[in-house]
Design an enzyme around this catalytic site. Sequence first.
Site, PDB file in Angstrom:
ATOM      1  N   LYS A  86      -2.452  -5.353  -1.676  1.00  0.00           N
ATOM      2  CA  LYS A  86      -3.836  -5.052  -2.042  1.00  0.00           C
ATOM      3  C   LYS A  86      -4.153  -5.718  -3.382  1.00  0.00           C
ATOM      4  O   LYS A  86      -3.428  -5.529  -4.359  1.00  0.00           O
ATOM      5  CB  LYS A  86      -4.036  -3.540  -2.153  1.00  0.00           C
ATOM      6  CG  LYS A  86      -3.990  -2.839  -0.808  1.00  0.00           C
ATOM      7  CD  LYS A  86      -4.127  -1.336  -0.956  1.00  0.00           C
ATOM      8  CE  LYS A  86      -5.515  -0.910  -1.337  1.00  0.00           C
ATOM      9  NZ  LYS A  86      -5.630   0.579  -1.379  1.00  0.00           N
TER      10      LYS A  86
HETATM   11  O1  G3P Z   1      -8.056   3.204  -0.528  1.00  0.00           O
HETATM   12  C1  G3P Z   1      -9.038   3.332  -1.552  1.00  0.00           C
HETATM   13  C2  G3P Z   1      -9.308   4.722  -1.771  1.00  0.00           C
HETATM   14  O2  G3P Z   1      -8.111   5.378  -2.102  1.00  0.00           O
HETATM   15  C3  G3P Z   1     -10.386   5.126  -2.714  1.00  0.00           C
HETATM   16  O3  G3P Z   1     -10.746   6.367  -2.235  1.00  0.00           O
HETATM   17  O4  G3P Z   1     -11.244   8.732  -2.249  1.00  0.00           O
HETATM   18  O5  G3P Z   1     -10.443   7.628  -4.356  1.00  0.00           O
HETATM   19  O6  G3P Z   1     -12.742   7.153  -3.456  1.00  0.00           O
HETATM   20  P1  G3P Z   1     -11.325   7.533  -3.141  1.00  0.00           P
END
Ligand code: G3P
Length: 227
Positions: A86
């Site tokens: 990533k």
């Molecule tokens: O994979 C990206 C993700 O982890 C971001 O998610 O829930 O932290 O907005 P969030």
Amino acid sequence: MLLVIDSANIESIQDLAECFPVDGVTTNPAIITKEKKPFLPLLKEIQSIIGKERMLFVQVLQEYAEEMVKEAVYLKEEIGGNLYIKIPVTAEGIKAIKQLKQQGIRTLATAIYTPMQALVAAKAGADFVAPYVNRIDNLAGDGVQVVRDIVEAFDRCQLPCQVLAASFKNTQQVHGVGLAGVHGVTAGPKILKSLVEHPVTESNVKQFVEDWKLFYGEACDSVIHTQ
Ligand code: G3P
């Protein structure tokens, strides 16, 4: 549509990998540090649960392309399997994606907020892009619409890059990106499980069992025990 677990929690991954048709696991530095475990052994443990054939996504930490590429090569050597690196979609990240493409290391461009970021990353050679649906919504944008625009743009430009939508806070967002033609979603264990949960389904199941026992009796708690 790919279903990917956005977590590094061993118990949750074990549970979901057993009962759900999952295609892999995504991690990021925030997800990893939450587990308070040594980094590489944790990733290897995740890989041993999901198997080497399923996708594992690991993020680089460095800010500059040259260092990002070094980290990616190190991760590929240490972890192997069906690994995707990533890379945040900064200018340096795009540079790293281009170099990694030439070296045959597969990448996912992450922290995507606009269709243009996704297009540039795809053209640079990213295998996946990850638009952050809920974080876009929180900025008064429309996360599902951004995903729809990216899917359509990739289609029209015939870019062989897949959209793995990320950052979900509810099932409606997952439903929305599904209708938008997304190639996959990565979501936390709670959201993934909620995709099949419905209170009426639960009550239907209870009623089926009650009807059965009413006729065949309490001892007949399974078709196997029913004479
Ligand atoms: O994979 C990206 C993700 O982890 C971001 O998610 O829930 O932290 O907005 P969030």
